[in-house]
Each structure stands twice: as C-alpha cells, then as structure tokens.
Motif scaffolding. Sequence first.
Motif, mmCIF file in Angstrom:
data_model
loop_
_atom_site.group_PDB
_atom_site.id
_atom_site.type_symbol
_atom_site.label_atom_id
_atom_site.label_comp_id
_atom_site.label_asym_id
_atom_site.label_seq_id
_atom_site.Cartn_x
_atom_site.Cartn_y
_atom_site.Cartn_z
ATOM 1 N N ARG A 240 4.905 2.715 9.432
ATOM 2 C CA ARG A 240 4.045 3.893 9.341
ATOM 3 C C ARG A 240 3.116 4.025 10.546
ATOM 4 N NH1 ARG A 240 -0.791 2.194 7.837
ATOM 5 N NH2 ARG A 240 -1.057 0.189 6.784
ATOM 6 N N ARG A 241 3.472 3.311 11.640
ATOM 7 C CA ARG A 241 2.662 3.391 12.840
ATOM 8 C C ARG A 241 2.690 4.804 13.405
ATOM 9 N NH1 ARG A 241 3.482 3.899 17.842
ATOM 10 N NH2 ARG A 241 5.734 3.825 17.488
ATOM 11 N N SER A 242 1.530 5.265 13.843
ATOM 12 C CA SER A 242 1.420 6.581 14.452
ATOM 13 C C SER A 242 0.572 6.476 15.706
ATOM 14 C CB SER A 242 0.767 7.572 13.482
ATOM 15 O OG SER A 242 0.472 8.794 14.133
ATOM 16 N N THR A 243 0.973 7.195 16.753
ATOM 17 C CA THR A 243 0.206 7.187 17.994
ATOM 18 C C THR A 243 -0.646 8.437 18.133
ATOM 19 O OG1 THR A 243 2.077 8.156 19.178
ATOM 20 C CG2 THR A 243 1.897 5.757 19.180
ATOM 21 N N GLY A 244 -0.638 9.288 17.122
ATOM 22 C CA GLY A 244 -1.450 10.497 17.164
ATOM 23 C C GLY A 244 -2.861 10.238 16.684
ATOM 24 N N PRO A 245 -3.590 11.305 16.354
ATOM 25 C CA PRO A 245 -4.952 11.142 15.826
ATOM 26 C C PRO A 245 -4.948 10.280 14.571
ATOM 27 C CG PRO A 245 -4.510 13.438 16.376
ATOM 28 C CD PRO A 245 -3.204 12.720 16.483
ATOM 29 N N PHE A 246 -6.024 9.534 14.379
ATOM 30 C CA PHE A 246 -6.111 8.651 13.219
ATOM 31 C C PHE A 246 -6.176 9.459 11.931
ATOM 32 C CE2 PHE A 246 -8.754 6.564 10.008
ATOM 33 C CZ PHE A 246 -8.011 5.426 9.792
ATOM 34 N N VAL A 247 -5.364 9.050 10.961
ATOM 35 C CA VAL A 247 -5.374 9.655 9.631
ATOM 36 C C VAL A 247 -5.405 8.515 8.626
ATOM 37 C CG1 VAL A 247 -4.141 11.111 7.974
ATOM 38 C CG2 VAL A 247 -4.026 11.632 10.424
ATOM 39 N N PRO A 248 -6.326 8.528 7.647
ATOM 40 C CA PRO A 248 -6.356 7.455 6.639
ATOM 41 C C PRO A 248 -5.010 7.306 5.949
ATOM 42 C CG PRO A 248 -8.319 8.822 6.469
ATOM 43 C CD PRO A 248 -7.402 9.510 7.440
ATOM 44 N N LEU A 249 -4.699 6.090 5.533
ATOM 45 C CA LEU A 249 -3.395 5.792 4.963
ATOM 46 C C LEU A 249 -3.033 6.712 3.819
ATOM 47 C CD1 LEU A 249 -0.878 4.085 4.619
ATOM 48 C CD2 LEU A 249 -2.253 2.357 3.441
ATOM 49 N N ASP A 250 -3.967 6.950 2.890
ATOM 50 C CA ASP A 250 -3.626 7.747 1.715
ATOM 51 C C ASP A 250 -3.494 9.232 2.027
ATOM 52 O OD1 ASP A 250 -6.570 7.277 2.028
ATOM 53 O OD2 ASP A 250 -6.670 8.828 0.492
ATOM 54 N N GLU A 251 -3.843 9.645 3.258
ATOM 55 C CA GLU A 251 -3.715 11.052 3.647
ATOM 56 C C GLU A 251 -2.558 11.283 4.613
ATOM 57 O OE1 GLU A 251 -7.418 12.545 5.119
ATOM 58 O OE2 GLU A 251 -8.595 11.551 3.557
ATOM 59 N N THR A 255 6.473 11.304 4.556
ATOM 60 C CA THR A 255 7.837 11.637 4.972
ATOM 61 C C THR A 255 8.069 11.303 6.447
ATOM 62 O OG1 THR A 255 7.248 13.924 5.529
ATOM 63 C CG2 THR A 255 7.945 13.476 3.267
ATOM 64 N N ALA A 256 6.981 11.118 7.212
ATOM 65 C CA ALA A 256 7.114 10.789 8.631
ATOM 66 C C ALA A 256 7.285 9.297 8.867
ATOM 67 C CB ALA A 256 5.886 11.289 9.398
ATOM 68 N N TRP A 257 7.114 8.497 7.820
ATOM 69 C CA TRP A 257 7.267 7.047 7.974
ATOM 70 C C TRP A 257 8.747 6.697 8.155
ATOM 71 C CZ3 TRP A 257 3.828 5.738 3.139
ATOM 72 C CH2 TRP A 257 2.498 6.063 3.430
ATOM 73 N N ARG A 258 9.013 5.595 8.821
ATOM 74 C CA ARG A 258 10.389 5.200 9.128
ATOM 75 C C ARG A 258 11.045 4.527 7.929
ATOM 76 N NH1 ARG A 258 11.251 2.263 14.764
ATOM 77 N NH2 ARG A 258 13.218 1.920 13.650
ATOM 78 N N GLY A 259 12.030 5.205 7.381
ATOM 79 C CA GLY A 259 12.703 4.690 6.202
ATOM 80 C C GLY A 259 13.447 3.387 6.455
ATOM 81 N N GLY A 298 5.738 10.180 -4.125
ATOM 82 C CA GLY A 298 4.805 11.258 -3.843
ATOM 83 C C GLY A 298 3.387 10.987 -4.315
ATOM 84 N N VAL A 299 3.159 9.854 -4.983
ATOM 85 C CA VAL A 299 1.817 9.528 -5.475
ATOM 86 C C VAL A 299 1.510 8.060 -5.157
ATOM 87 C CG1 VAL A 299 1.844 11.240 -7.331
ATOM 88 C CG2 VAL A 299 2.693 8.918 -7.766
ATOM 89 N N THR A 300 0.210 7.740 -5.132
ATOM 90 C CA THR A 300 -0.223 6.357 -4.911
ATOM 91 C C THR A 300 -0.630 5.741 -6.245
ATOM 92 O OG1 THR A 300 -1.026 6.853 -2.674
ATOM 93 C CG2 THR A 300 -1.895 4.874 -3.739
ATOM 94 N N ASP A 301 -0.110 4.581 -6.536
ATOM 95 C CA ASP A 301 -0.430 3.883 -7.784
ATOM 96 C C ASP A 301 -1.725 3.084 -7.577
ATOM 97 O OD1 ASP A 301 -0.569 2.391 -10.089
ATOM 98 O OD2 ASP A 301 1.558 1.874 -10.130
ATOM 99 N N TRP A 302 -2.857 3.754 -7.789
ATOM 100 C CA TRP A 302 -4.150 3.115 -7.538
ATOM 101 C C TRP A 302 -4.428 1.977 -8.522
ATOM 102 C CZ3 TRP A 302 -6.273 3.871 -3.052
ATOM 103 C CH2 TRP A 302 -6.010 5.058 -2.354
ATOM 104 N N SER A 303 -3.926 2.080 -9.729
ATOM 105 C CA SER A 303 -4.136 0.994 -10.697
ATOM 106 C C SER A 303 -3.446 -0.289 -10.249
ATOM 107 C CB SER A 303 -3.622 1.412 -12.079
ATOM 108 O OG SER A 303 -4.374 2.492 -12.587
ATOM 109 N N ALA A 304 -2.250 -0.163 -9.709
ATOM 110 C CA ALA A 304 -1.546 -1.337 -9.186
ATOM 111 C C ALA A 304 -2.302 -1.927 -8.004
ATOM 112 C CB ALA A 304 -0.124 -0.961 -8.781
ATOM 113 N N LEU A 305 -2.833 -1.062 -7.149
ATOM 114 C CA LEU A 305 -3.601 -1.550 -6.015
ATOM 115 C C LEU A 305 -4.855 -2.289 -6.477
ATOM 116 C CD1 LEU A 305 -3.339 1.478 -3.550
ATOM 117 C CD2 LEU A 305 -2.281 -0.773 -3.302
ATOM 118 N N ARG A 306 -5.482 -1.791 -7.532
ATOM 119 C CA ARG A 306 -6.685 -2.448 -8.055
ATOM 120 C C ARG A 306 -6.360 -3.869 -8.510
ATOM 121 N NH1 ARG A 306 -9.726 -3.239 -12.698
ATOM 122 N NH2 ARG A 306 -11.950 -2.651 -12.572
ATOM 123 N N LEU A 307 -5.250 -4.040 -9.228
ATOM 124 C CA LEU A 307 -4.851 -5.370 -9.691
ATOM 125 C C LEU A 307 -4.525 -6.297 -8.519
ATOM 126 C CD1 LEU A 307 -2.580 -4.434 -12.733
ATOM 127 C CD2 LEU A 307 -4.838 -5.522 -12.815
#
Length: 408
Positions: A240-251, A255-259, A298-307
Amino acid sequence: MSTDEARAAAERAARDSYGRLLALLAAAAGDVALAQDALSTAFEQALRTWPSAGVPRNPDGWLLTVARHRVRDVWRSAAHRTSVPLDDTAATATTDPLADLDPDAIPDRRLALLLVCAHPAIAPEVRTPLMLQTVLGLQAAQVARLFSVPPATMAQRLVRAKRRIATARVPFAVPDRSVLVERLPAVLEAVYGAAAATWRQDGRGLAGEAQHLAVVLATLLEDDPEAWGLAALVTFALARRSTGPFVPLDEQDATAWRGDLLAEGEAYLRRAEGPGVPGRFRLEAAIQAVHCDRRRTGVTDWSALRLLYLALDAVAPSLGARVALAAVVGRTDGPDAGFAALPPEPVPAFQPWWATRAALLAGNGHHDDAAAAYRRAADLADDVDVRAHLLGRAREAADAGSPPVTST
C-alpha cells in the motif's frame, strides 16, 4: 552524456545496489569501514568519469572493480602495513580474496553482514543502527533520528562498532542455527526499522530491500513465526506504499493497493502461524492484514483491531502501540474512551500522540483545542507530506470552531 544523467545513474546504483556491493566487498576484505570508504571512492569516481565516458553497461560491476582497487591500494600502503599485525591474512595471503568478486555471480551476502553486525562483540545498543547504515544504506543522520540520538553521537558509535568488527576478526559468514536464533532479534529490528524509515520513498528503493531481506531471513530460518511475521508485515506495508500526498491508512483508496503483494503478505502470515503466544511482529502483521482486508470487504474491522492492539500492548508494550490502541478505542467506544486509553503526555514529545489527541478532541467537538494539537503534531513531523496533512486538519478544525458569519 550530461552530468545530471550520470548523477541520476549513480544515485540509482546507490539506491538499488549499495547494500549488496558493500556486503560483497566487506565479506572479502573483512573490514566494514574500509569497504565503505572504498565504495564511497568508487561512487565519487563515477560522478567524475561517467558524464564524459558514459554510464557503463554494468554499473554495479564497474563500481565494485573500482572499490576493489581502492581496497588493494590501502592494503599495499606503507601506513596500512605498519598498522596491522604481521600475520594479517588479507595483507599477506598469496591468494587475493578480492580477485573473483562479481556482483552477478556471487550470492547475496547482505544477510551475513546483518549477522556480523549482531555479533556479541558489538555493543547491543549499536547493532541495529549499524545494520541500518551498512547493509541498508541509511545515512548516520537518518539512523540518529530513528533512535532520537544526536547525529555526532551516533556517528561515533558506528565508527567504534566498525573498528571492533575489524579488530575482533568477526567472520563474515552465516553462523549455525543456534547462533542465528540468538542474533535474530537485533536483525529483525534492523529490517523493521529500515522498512519503517523508507517505505514512502520513490520506487521500491530501500523499502523493497527491507522486504527482500525479511523474506530471505524467514526462508533461512524456515519455521520461525516471528521472522515470517516480519516478512508479512513489511510486505503488507509495501503493498500500500504511495509516493503521493500523505493520506491516513483508513482513508486510502484500497483499490489502488497492489493485490499481488497483499496475497504474498497473506501467504507469509499463514506461515507465521504456530503454537504459543504470538510475538510483536506476528501481531503487527495481523493488524496490517485487518487493514488490508478492506480492499476485499470495503470496511475496516475496528473491533478486531482493538483486540489485536490489546494483545500487542500486553506482549510488547510501547508508547506507539498504546497511542495506536487509544486511537482505535476512540473509533470503537467513542472519544471519551479513547482519551481514557491515551497515555499521559510523553517527554520528549511524540508526534503520533499529538495527532491522536487532536483527532479525539475533534471527535468531541473541541475544535480550537484540536487545531492547536494538530499544529503541534505538524511541528513534530519529519515527513513534509505528513506535516502538510496535519496542517490541513488543523485548518479544518479551526474552521469548524469558528462562529458562523451572520448577515445583518
């Protein structure tokens, strides 16, 4: 050829091949400092000759040849002959240890050099910095910034460590498995540090080098869960590396990340599975996997991240992990709970702490305080793109806190 074109070619060789060339040269010479000096001479000569003579077809081979000659000149010098023991094998051997150096024919020696830097003869506090500088090519000032140490202090430590390698005759070889595991933590930290410090650079660059070394290390160890966890972690970050302007991970636009790299990271994470409590790198890789799964769901599992962050705080507590946990708790349980989880203001100042505090303040509607916190975080940011992003958030918070303009 123009000077700019020659300089660009030399910079590309330094970025892509410095660590490999240094490892080859140091392994043959048995002296990291001498190898660094010789390679620096080679790059200086390239900048002088390539503009008129043109970039050679094999730049790596050209640089290695020049550096090899420089090492031989030093060995032959009267000053060197009088400063080394009479039985010094490099100076007296009938077989030239540099004779057959070929960057395309000799296996990658960077892993061996990483393990040399982790040798017990090297002071523990300088092992990881030494790896970052010698094998992965970071400048002493960059390394000093990573470890919050004055550049002059770090430079002195690195010089002493390289001198110690030469005087202690540390062998440039991959040791047996028992020693390898013993030195593993420092090596993992070095690769992790390089990935963290360089992942926003143009091209794959050092971030790609860090990922390559992590995979080589994990493959060599075969079944070490933490090594495979690190391989997964840096692969997810590279995806998910990007050389453009900084954008927070959750934003970010997932789809631009390398599959292909995401699939590779998932495969490494599966290899990291094993009995016992997961360590730091397995947990951090699992956290990245949850974020990266947004590309599929398409969504972030914040509960899993909390654990996962709770587990990370229990296994490998750190200020960074606790600040990240507070940010996630703010998402799952609200800003007040996030504030309760946020550790006290650290000394010295810690940029992520201020950025997290700012976001929590904004979530609670304290826009003026949020704007001030964002500006403080921006002041502490090393990355110009991150600084610009935080200043933009500060303006947004200030605008939200301004009273509405009414017409009369």
